[in-house]
Design a protein around this motif. Structure first.
Motif, PDB file in Angstrom:
ATOM      1  N   ALA A   1       4.468 -11.404  14.195  1.00  0.00           N
ATOM      2  CA  ALA A   1       3.631 -11.884  15.297  1.00  0.00           C
ATOM      3  C   ALA A   1       2.214 -12.186  14.832  1.00  0.00           C
ATOM      4  N   ILE A   2       1.655 -11.340  13.983  1.00  0.00           N
ATOM      5  CA  ILE A   2       0.287 -11.562  13.512  1.00  0.00           C
ATOM      6  C   ILE A   2       0.216 -12.813  12.642  1.00  0.00           C
ATOM      7  N   VAL A   3       1.129 -12.941  11.695  1.00  0.00           N
ATOM      8  CA  VAL A   3       1.087 -14.099  10.802  1.00  0.00           C
ATOM      9  C   VAL A   3       1.294 -15.396  11.587  1.00  0.00           C
ATOM     10  N   PHE A   4       2.209 -15.380  12.548  1.00  0.00           N
ATOM     11  CA  PHE A   4       2.459 -16.587  13.336  1.00  0.00           C
ATOM     12  C   PHE A   4       1.230 -16.962  14.163  1.00  0.00           C
ATOM     13  N   THR A   5       0.608 -15.990  14.821  1.00  0.00           N
ATOM     14  CA  THR A   5      -0.535 -16.291  15.678  1.00  0.00           C
ATOM     15  C   THR A   5      -1.732 -16.763  14.868  1.00  0.00           C
ATOM     16  N   VAL A   6      -1.904 -16.231  13.679  1.00  0.00           N
ATOM     17  CA  VAL A   6      -3.038 -16.620  12.849  1.00  0.00           C
ATOM     18  C   VAL A   6      -2.807 -17.968  12.182  1.00  0.00           C
ATOM     19  N   ARG A   7      -1.544 -18.247  11.754  1.00  0.00           N
ATOM     20  CA  ARG A   7      -1.299 -19.413  10.912  1.00  0.00           C
ATOM     21  C   ARG A   7      -0.381 -20.461  11.539  1.00  0.00           C
ATOM     22  N   ARG A   8       0.422 -20.111  12.510  1.00  0.00           N
ATOM     23  CA  ARG A   8       1.434 -20.982  13.106  1.00  0.00           C
ATOM     24  C   ARG A   8       2.602 -21.244  12.144  1.00  0.00           C
ATOM     25  N   THR A   9       2.330 -21.821  10.969  1.00  0.00           N
ATOM     26  CA  THR A   9       3.356 -21.991   9.933  1.00  0.00           C
ATOM     27  C   THR A   9       2.943 -21.158   8.720  1.00  0.00           C
ATOM     28  N   PHE A  10       3.931 -20.593   8.038  1.00  0.00           N
ATOM     29  CA  PHE A  10       3.604 -19.644   6.986  1.00  0.00           C
ATOM     30  C   PHE A  10       4.720 -19.612   5.958  1.00  0.00           C
ATOM     31  N   ALA A  11       4.433 -18.989   4.827  1.00  0.00           N
ATOM     32  CA  ALA A  11       5.398 -18.780   3.747  1.00  0.00           C
ATOM     33  C   ALA A  11       5.588 -17.284   3.534  1.00  0.00           C
ATOM     34  N   ARG A  12       6.501 -16.941   2.654  1.00  0.00           N
ATOM     35  CA  ARG A  12       6.791 -15.528   2.439  1.00  0.00           C
ATOM     36  C   ARG A  12       5.573 -14.776   1.910  1.00  0.00           C
ATOM     37  N   ARG A  13       4.734 -15.410   1.124  1.00  0.00           N
ATOM     38  CA  ARG A  13       3.575 -14.716   0.566  1.00  0.00           C
ATOM     39  C   ARG A  13       2.617 -14.250   1.669  1.00  0.00           C
ATOM     40  N   HIS A  14       2.507 -15.040   2.753  1.00  0.00           N
ATOM     41  CA  HIS A  14       1.646 -14.625   3.856  1.00  0.00           C
ATOM     42  C   HIS A  14       2.230 -13.393   4.566  1.00  0.00           C
ATOM     43  N   VAL A  15       3.541 -13.388   4.758  1.00  0.00           N
ATOM     44  CA  VAL A  15       4.192 -12.260   5.416  1.00  0.00           C
ATOM     45  C   VAL A  15       4.110 -11.017   4.536  1.00  0.00           C
ATOM     46  N   LEU A  16       4.288 -11.176   3.230  1.00  0.00           N
ATOM     47  CA  LEU A  16       4.223 -10.038   2.318  1.00  0.00           C
ATOM     48  C   LEU A  16       2.826  -9.418   2.304  1.00  0.00           C
ATOM     49  N   ALA A  17       1.791 -10.256   2.305  1.00  0.00           N
ATOM     50  CA  ALA A  17       0.424  -9.734   2.340  1.00  0.00           C
ATOM     51  C   ALA A  17       0.176  -8.946   3.624  1.00  0.00           C
ATOM     52  N   GLU A  18       0.671  -9.459   4.760  1.00  0.00           N
ATOM     53  CA  GLU A  18       0.477  -8.755   6.026  1.00  0.00           C
ATOM     54  C   GLU A  18       1.278  -7.450   6.062  1.00  0.00           C
ATOM     55  N   ALA A  19       2.469  -7.440   5.438  1.00  0.00           N
ATOM     56  CA  ALA A  19       3.249  -6.207   5.380  1.00  0.00           C
ATOM     57  C   ALA A  19       2.500  -5.133   4.593  1.00  0.00           C
ATOM     58  N   ARG A  20       1.832  -5.513   3.532  1.00  0.00           N
ATOM     59  CA  ARG A  20       1.063  -4.536   2.756  1.00  0.00           C
ATOM     60  C   ARG A  20      -0.145  -4.048   3.549  1.00  0.00           C
ATOM     61  N   ARG A  21      -0.785  -4.924   4.308  1.00  0.00           N
ATOM     62  CA  ARG A  21      -1.878  -4.462   5.179  1.00  0.00           C
ATOM     63  C   ARG A  21      -1.353  -3.478   6.224  1.00  0.00           C
ATOM     64  N   HIS A  22      -0.177  -3.767   6.772  1.00  0.00           N
ATOM     65  CA  HIS A  22       0.397  -2.878   7.780  1.00  0.00           C
ATOM     66  C   HIS A  22       0.632  -1.480   7.204  1.00  0.00           C
TER      67      HIS A  22
END
Length: 617
Positions: A382-403
């Motif tokens: 939800a965070i990656v989608f709201t911030v970026r709309r379209t994204f790649a795995r690297r964006h999701v992985l970075a957010e998972a590490r922040r989580h």
């Protein structure tokens, strides 16, 4: 965090050979690097990476001045002088002998095409401000623990780059191959240009790797730049976890810029101490205010996220001082300690570590070392989608590490949990946009683009404080609200589906915490798991900023948001009553009952009616 710069011919000798290799000072042109480092009490640079054996080097070996000039100033073999002499003795002409020592394409050929040769990429690794304060004012054991965690985190990032990111390409990009053996050197710096503590390392990653046929070629540096944020979150998560586990510390969120992500700092380090060490931040903020005013006057609006980064870099360059004369670490630590005692008193400085341990003990007592990977995947997506709309795995992985960093607060976690959460977020809550083209190879997994079907949250305005004007909600604040709404809707669905007729819904105190990650099974029911993780996250984040916990009482309290939250609650209650009535009447679950794979679709709140309903509504 990690920042990146280019090592090119025009700046290699002036900035890196004479400056970075000399503690970011200004080394006299005729003074040997080794002699200058010994006189200043500076550690030499060391080689690192799996590709060293191909150049006859070993990890941990000191970098000489001539090696740095050849490798990072000319793109040649570190032992090029000896190799060239041997070829000349064998009868080869001078040009042939020189070209034989070049790694990859010669710089002259690149310049003939009116391009600038890139010899290396400079990754600068820097810890959070609170860790730097502990390192500067702590005892020898504390300093040793932080430095070791810093070095191990750098090694972890370099291995991740070699395993997952690094590639070489040739034939105008038509041919590619993995590059699991990088060549790099690491240079330790102790302070900033004002002389205050700033532990950071420059890691110069050579822009040359061996191809499968044994020849040398250039790295695909575009991939390195794309994965800088994911690498930075891995460094921060690894270093913070190791320091907290070894010293018994924990982290707390600290707001640096209103509306943007908080920085997870060590609990117990006072803000005054952080401000004392972060002199550059004060200078940059003062310059940034004037630059931002100029931007607003010219464009008639505030800068966006990318614009803020650009203006911040501009402010940093304008306030950057001239290079200073480097000093030994022991001399610097004595000066830092004296400066801190004169400003804050000896009791505050001497009791720093004990205060941090006491604060860490209190936080660790209420934070379980476990993560609900199901809700973590929802939060990340939800965070990656709201911030970026379209994204790649690297964006999701970075957010998972922040989580993980925000939820575990410095506790150890199962290795690979960040990848597991990222993969789950992509598989369960994302939709692939990249379509394979007939006759063309499938793009690499990290080059596939995704989106999600979550509803898009409204924008809102936040009242200013301290005489500041109101500001528009940031993308990250909207992302947090969207994520919290989704997580609570899923909790409602879990509890409604698992509660039998007449049975009360599970409460947070009724069940212990459960976990869903590799090598450990979830032992509790979905209702128990949902209730327990809600209690866990609320206990872990009591001091979080507005809108950043699962407790509705801490959400951003504007009239518009309260109306939306009330609407979401009414919709969830109506849905729960409908399911309960259907079960009571028929004894069978409703045909449109929410399943595990589509919970986020059926229970996504419709945040913006103008954008259409979420799927399943």
């Amino acid at each position: 965090m990690i920042s990146v710069a280019k090592v090119q011919r025009r700046n290699a000798c002036r900035y890196y050979v004479r400056g970075v290799a000399f503690g970011d000072g200004r080394r006299p042109a005729r003074q040997a690097l080794k002699d200058a480092q010994e006189m200043a009490g500076l550690p030499p640079g060391v080689w690192m990476g799996r590709g060293l054996s191909a150049l006859g080097l070993t990890a941990g070996e000191a970098v000489t001045q001539r090696q740095m000039e050849l490798v990072y100033g000319q793109g040649r073999h570190p032992d090029a002088d000896r190799m060239e002499r041997e070829l000349l003795d064998d009868g080869a002409d001078a040009e042939t002998a020189r070209l034989a020592t070049v790694l990859g394409q010669p710089a002259e050929e690149i310049e003939k095409r009116k391009l600038t040769p890139l010899f290396a990429v400079d990754f600068v690794f820097r810890a959070q401000a609170s860790l730097i304060v502990l390192w500067a004012l702590g005892d020898d054991h504390t300093r040793w623990v932080i430095e070791r965690a810093h070095e191990r985190a750098i090694d972890t990032v370099l291995r991740w780059l070699e395993d997952e990111v690094a590639e070489t390409r040739w034939s105008s990009g038509r041919k590619r191959a993995k590059a699991p053996a990088l060549v790099a050197s690491r240079w330790r710096h102790f302070d900033n240009r004002d002389g205050f503590p700033l532990l950071h390392d420059h890691v110069l990653i050579l822009n040359r790797v061996q191809r499968p046929d044994g020849t040398w070629g250039a790295l695909d540096t575009r991939r390195l730049y794309q994965n800088v944020v994911a690498a930075g979150t891995l460094y921060t998560l690894t270093m913070t976890t190791q320091v907290c586990e070894e010293l018994g510390l924990a982290t707390v969120p600290r707001e640096v810029t209103p509306g943007l992500r908080p920085v997870m700092e060590i609990a117990g380090v006072d803000q005054d101490l952080i401000d004392w060490s972060a002199t550059r931040r004060e200078q940059i903020d003062a310059a940034l205010e004037g630059i931002t005013d100029t931007y607003v006057a010219k464009h008639g609006r505030l800068p966006g996220e990318r614009g803020r980064h650009g203006l911040g870099w501009w402010a940093a360059q304008e306030t950057r001082r001239e290079k200073k004369t480097p000093k030994p670490l022991e001399q610097l630590r004595a000066w830092w300690r004296t400066s801190a005692i004169l400003r804050f008193g000896q009791k505050m400085v001497d009791g720093l570590l004990e205060r941090c341990r006491a604060a860490g003990k209190a936080i660790r007592a209420r934070v379980s070392p476990q993560v609900d990977a199901v809700l973590a995947a929802v939060d990340v997506a939800a965070i990656v989608f709201t911030v970026r709309r379209t994204f790649a795995r690297r964006h999701v992985l970075a957010e998972a590490r922040r989580h993980l960093l925000e939820t575990l607060r410095g506790r150890e976690f199962t290795r690979g949990l960040d990848d597991y959460i990222a993969d789950r977020a992509l598989a369960r809550h994302s939709r692939q946009l990249t379509v394979p083209q007939p006759g063309r190879p499938m793009p690499a997994p990290d080059q596939v683009t995704y989106t999600a079907d979550f509803a898009w949250p409204h924008r809102w305005w936040i009242a200013g404080t301290g005489g500041k004007p109101p500001r528009e909600s940031s993308g990250y604040e909207r992302a947090r609200v969207a994520s919290l709404a989704l997580q609570n809707a899923i909790r409602d669905a879990r509890i409604a589906r698992s509660a039998p007729d007449g049975a009360p819904a599970a409460t947070a105190s009724a069940a212990p915490h459960a976990v869903d990650h590799p090598d450990r099974d979830a032992a509790h029911t979905p209702a128990q798991q949902a209730a327990a993780v809600q209690a866990h996250q609320q206990a872990a984040m009591p001091e979080q900023l507005e809108g950043r916990t699962t407790d509705p009482e801490t959400w951003i309290r504007t009239p518009e948001n309260l109306d939306r939250f009330a609407a979401w609650k009414r919709a969830a209650d109506a849905r729960r009553r409908a399911v309960a009535d259907h079960l009571q009447q028929t004894g069978q679950p409703a045909s449109d009952a929410v399943g595990p794979a589509d919970q986020q679709q059926h229970h996504t709140p419709q945040l913006d009616p103008g954008r259409g309903a979420a799927p399943g509504q």
